[in-house]
Design an enzyme around this catalytic site. Structure first.
Site, PDB file in Angstrom:
ATOM      1  CB  THR A  58      -0.956  -0.167   1.176  1.00 53.28           C
ATOM      2  OG1 THR A  58      -1.489  -1.098   0.929  1.00 53.28           O
ATOM      3  CG2 THR A  58      -1.380   1.846   1.424  1.00 53.28           C
ATOM      4  CE  LYS A 106      -5.058  -1.140   2.415  1.00 52.60           C
ATOM      5  NZ  LYS A 106      -4.161  -1.706   2.410  1.00 52.60           N
ATOM      6  CE  LYS A 124       2.059   2.702   3.855  1.00 51.01           C
ATOM      7  NZ  LYS A 124       2.094   1.362   3.336  1.00 51.01           N
TER       8      LYS A 124
END
Lengths: 294, 294
Positions: A99, A174, A242
């Site tokens: 990701t 995502k 993150k």
């Protein structure tokens, strides 16, 4: 693609190792590489072949899978000395399960295309349990024919596999996923601070609302953990932050202001600052309780 | 309770009318009252008996159901001239399906108890569709034996019926429900502002994330309406704001600060102020889009 493509898998962490295992057990020749070779032991025992660099792994493969942590990690695997690009050739397909930034992904795809190789961004959702059980959701961006060619391979890894659009759109999807996940955690957390009348039957209260319009994966799965005080990570706060940073970067690129994301990121940052970074996202409970009772 | 209790139903709006119809079709003698008599026409044709006041309806019933809008409406039905209290007697059970203040509910229950009557707060979730299909979630607070006695009646109205605790705890649980519903709407709304790569297949993107940790009732049910531009109310913004006001009042009573609720309430208020109050909550989409693109 030949009927038996040769595969490489780079990055054998908590997600990558079980994913590589599924491909190996499906009968494909598999070359593996990871920064820490000890993580490869089980796969080597099971018949995988070790390569010392991403470039070497790539030269032995028709399809290269990558599963590392963040944008600079993918950039290093692809473009550093001994990176994938040095063995890239026409027809090579690189599937990146990390990701990372959608913007950087588009640049990486363009740079690989100069060598005739195709990058598919294919971030996953479902955690380590989903990786082990091959029930991941996989959100794929990039060239549609390349997607069609690797789809039979992805079906060994996940259950819901969606082609979302051109390069970068798997990563964007995502990030949408991470917005929904993180913002849904916040109201779930409040539940646990309910006053005595309901708190006397907190699990019953969750059941009472989970079946209706308030229902969510986060409520059903993390609510009981909040009540039980179980902070073990399904998904760590450090990693949630993150991903929220990636969301905020993408929003900035697009000139968007996302107030709920900013609020939730600030709550998670406070939780991280008070030492909860390596706990599961359900530990946001503590931070919400702290700010709720002034 | 006798094997065939006599019932009364007060408040025959979009929720109350179909709920009363289920009880009537189940074979119970039913007396009805509503501020607007025309709303009773179908039920009267089907065999219900009209009463001109809540007190008159109560005198003909063992169990009185109430389904009105807000705290002052319930207070009037119970305690105004010709209110329920004037016919209250030992053994009477009053089931209040309205969503109102938990604090006021506790006071109402105590005042009815002085006459030997029991108030159960039993707010519902599931909207007009749930009322018509008898699939409501019903969150009940109050005396447990009284709950057990009316449970067979509630099972004609809903699917998930939970005793949450003492008086007021059904209302508190409903407010938790409304926090989760409203805060989950906010990130769903953002989805629709996604940039072109994903927006080219927005329904696919929803499918890609809805099965995983980002999944929620709000995303699956309101996301497609946001994309289609369908603003028809399943649940009106005006009513969502009424419930968020109840949440904020309850939070103030408890000394709680709920930042996500405050953020979402401010977004809904802006949507209301710009003329979207009678649209469905999914119209928050427009407000989020407006504040997102500065």
């Amino acid at each position: 693609m030949t009927s038996q493509p040769r595969l490489a898998f780079i990055g054998l962490g908590i997600m990558g190792a079980p994913m590589a295992g599924h491909l190996l057990r499906a009968g494909y020749p598999l070359t593996i590489h990871s920064r820490t070779k000890s993580k490869a032991a089980d796969l080597l025992t099971a018949g995988a072949t070790w390569s010392d660099t991403p470039a070497a792994a790539t030269s032995a493969a028709d399809v290269v899978f990558i599963c590392v942590t963040d944008t600079p990690d993918v950039e290093a695997v692809l473009f550093a000395d001994h990176g994938v690009v040095h063995s890239a050739r026409p027809g090579l397909i690189v599937v990146d399960h990390s990701t990372i930034s959608p913007t950087a992904t588009k640049r990486f795809a363009a740079d690989l295309a100069k060598r005739g190789a195709t990058l598919l961004d294919a971030p996953v959702s479902g955690g380590d349990v989903g990786a082990r059980n091959a029930t991941l959701a996989i959100m794929v961006g990039g060239d549609r024919p390349a997607f069609d060619r690797v789809l039979p391979l992805l079906q060994y890894l996940g259950k819901t596999i969606t082609h979302c659009g051109p390069a970068g759109s798997g990563q964007l999807t995502k990030l949408v996923n991470q917005i929904l996940v993180s913002v849904t955690t916040s109201p779930s957390a409040k539940r646990s601070r309910s006053p005595p009348p309901v708190a006397s039957t907190p699990t019953g209260a969750i059941q009472a609302v989970a079946g209706g319009a308030a229902g969510s994966w986060q409520l059903s799965n993390l609510g009981p953990k909040m009540i039980a005080g179980d902070r073990k990570p399904g998904f760590m706060i450090d990693l949630q932050l993150k991903d929220l940073r990636l969301v905020q970067e993408a929003a900035a690129d697009l000139g968007l202001h996302l107030p709920a994301v900013e609020l939730v990121a600030s709550l998670f940052k406070n939780a991280q600052a008070t030492g909860h970074g390596r706990e599961g996202t359900q530990a946001l409970f503590d931070e919400v309780r702290r700010v709720s009772t002034r």
